[in-house]
Design an enzyme around this catalytic site. Structure first.
Site, PDB file in Angstrom:
ATOM      1  N   ILE A  20      -0.112 -10.223   5.406  1.00  0.00           N
ATOM      2  CA  ILE A  20      -0.719  -9.270   6.075  1.00  0.00           C
ATOM      3  C   ILE A  20      -2.366  -9.331   5.835  1.00  0.00           C
ATOM      4  O   ILE A  20      -3.087  -9.287   6.999  1.00  0.00           O
ATOM      5  CB  ILE A  20      -0.643  -7.590   5.370  1.00  0.00           C
ATOM      6  CG1 ILE A  20       1.091  -7.599   5.731  1.00  0.00           C
ATOM      7  CG2 ILE A  20      -1.326  -6.611   6.153  1.00  0.00           C
ATOM      8  CD1 ILE A  20       1.308  -6.023   5.120  1.00  0.00           C
ATOM      9  N   ALA A  90      -5.561  -6.720  -1.497  1.00  0.00           N
ATOM     10  CA  ALA A  90      -4.984  -7.475  -2.363  1.00  0.00           C
ATOM     11  C   ALA A  90      -3.910  -6.808  -3.044  1.00  0.00           C
ATOM     12  O   ALA A  90      -4.055  -5.753  -3.546  1.00  0.00           O
ATOM     13  CB  ALA A  90      -5.872  -7.921  -3.367  1.00  0.00           C
ATOM     14  N   TYR A 153       5.071  -1.506  -9.256  1.00  0.00           N
ATOM     15  CA  TYR A 153       4.545  -1.433  -8.019  1.00  0.00           C
ATOM     16  C   TYR A 153       4.397  -0.082  -7.613  1.00  0.00           C
ATOM     17  O   TYR A 153       3.284   0.526  -6.875  1.00  0.00           O
ATOM     18  CB  TYR A 153       5.435  -2.178  -7.077  1.00  0.00           C
ATOM     19  CG  TYR A 153       4.752  -2.442  -5.550  1.00  0.00           C
ATOM     20  CD1 TYR A 153       3.924  -3.224  -5.215  1.00  0.00           C
ATOM     21  CD2 TYR A 153       5.290  -1.562  -4.661  1.00  0.00           C
ATOM     22  CE1 TYR A 153       3.430  -3.638  -4.035  1.00  0.00           C
ATOM     23  CE2 TYR A 153       4.844  -1.601  -3.192  1.00  0.00           C
ATOM     24  CZ  TYR A 153       4.003  -2.590  -3.059  1.00  0.00           C
ATOM     25  OH  TYR A 153       3.492  -2.558  -1.672  1.00  0.00           O
ATOM     26  N   GLY A 184       5.714   0.329   5.359  1.00  0.00           N
ATOM     27  CA  GLY A 184       6.876   0.185   5.094  1.00  0.00           C
ATOM     28  C   GLY A 184       7.424  -1.289   4.721  1.00  0.00           C
ATOM     29  O   GLY A 184       6.172  -2.283   4.548  1.00  0.00           O
TER      30      GLY A 184
END
Length: 288
Positions: A20, A90, A153, A184
């Site tokens: 991304i 990041a 996470y 998502g």
């Protein structure tokens, strides 16, 4: 795009070597932004920067290293001008049962995703106050609804959500806008690597159909750039995540019900082991 408000503005993107972050850098460059790209993986970062049009500065930085971030901020100020936009992108991930996770790897996910995001904001906040700028924090569906097998996470992304809300409240009177992007599942190398492991693959497979859908990077970054240009407070990609936000209190009982049904079967079929850090970015982090 000559009419973009980003034209000739300095924009910082962390985690810009791939995925991304790299795709976002490409779109921002086409908007005429002066880019400062930060990542700990220097070879991949320089490969990304080499093909971008316009003015680009690539700096090897570990976002958990406060001194390195401060040095980077000073370099960017001197060479590109004070940033008007900072995108805290990041992030790393691992999967697997918490009880079997490596404590050092678990902590590293928290350090990069949460502490690194906060240190990024700390380093560039004086510039954003000076420019009345915009800070965008990349968050996740995991910020809204925690899932099994992704404890570090989920904890880190819930943390950055709370941090973003706090930062917004503290800086609004200085003219700084602070946004958060809830993403998502996105078709990056990290997600493709995660699908090799039963612990994570099965997690996604047993989600409701909209939640398990993997969206393209191009779709995600197009909406992120629009959010930056509009200085959005929140962006949900895909849009239905806004509904999950409104009903988030109902998510933990649903997750618990599903995992009680499915985890015993998974554990009987194959041992659920930690994945280690996922994707090439994670592997680079583990060896740096």
């Amino acid at each position: 795009m000559a009419d973009s408000p980003l034209k000739d503005r300095t924009v910082v993107v962390t985690g810009a070597a791939r995925g991304i972050g790299a795709a976002l850098a490409h779109r921002l460059a086409r908007r005429g932004a002066r880019l400062a790209l930060l990542d700990h993986d220097e070879p991949a970062l320089r490969a990304t920067a080499a093909v971008l049009p316009g003015t680009t500065l690539a700096l090897r930085v570990d976002v958990t290293d406060r001194a390195a971030l401060d040095d980077a901020a000073e370099t960017i100020r001197g060479r590109l001008g004070p940033p008007s936009v900072v995108v805290a992108n990041a992030g790393i991930a691992e999967g697997g049962p918490f009880a079997r996770s490596d404590p050092g790897t678990w902590r590293r996910v928290i350090d990069v995703n949460l502490i690194g995001s906060a240190e990024t904001a700390r380093a560039f906040l004086p510039d954003l106050v000076r420019t009345a700028g915009y800070h965008l924090q990349i968050a996740s569906l995991a910020s809204i609804g925690a899932a099994p097998m992704m404890s570090a996470y989920c904890a880190s992304k819930s943390g950055v959500e709370a941090f973003t809300h706090t930062l917004r409240a503290e800086t609004a009177h200085h003219g700084v806008a602070v946004g958060i992007a809830y993403l998502g599942w996105t078709d990056t190398e990290l997600i493709r690597d995660a699908d090799r492991y039963p612990a994570v693959r099965e997690l996604r497979a047993h989600m409701p159909p909209p939640a398990r859908h993997v969206q393209t990077v191009e779709t995600v970054v197009a909406r992120l750039v629009h959010a930056v240009e509009q200085r959005r407070t929140a962006v949900y990609i895909p849009r239905w995540l806004r509904l999950a936000q409104l009903t988030r209190a109902a998510i933990p009982p649903l997750v618990l019900r599903a995992t009680r049904r499915n985890l015993p079967r998974l554990e009987s079929e194959t041992p659920l082991r930690p994945t280690g850090l996922l994707g090439p970015g994670g592997r680079s982090d583990a060896t740096s």
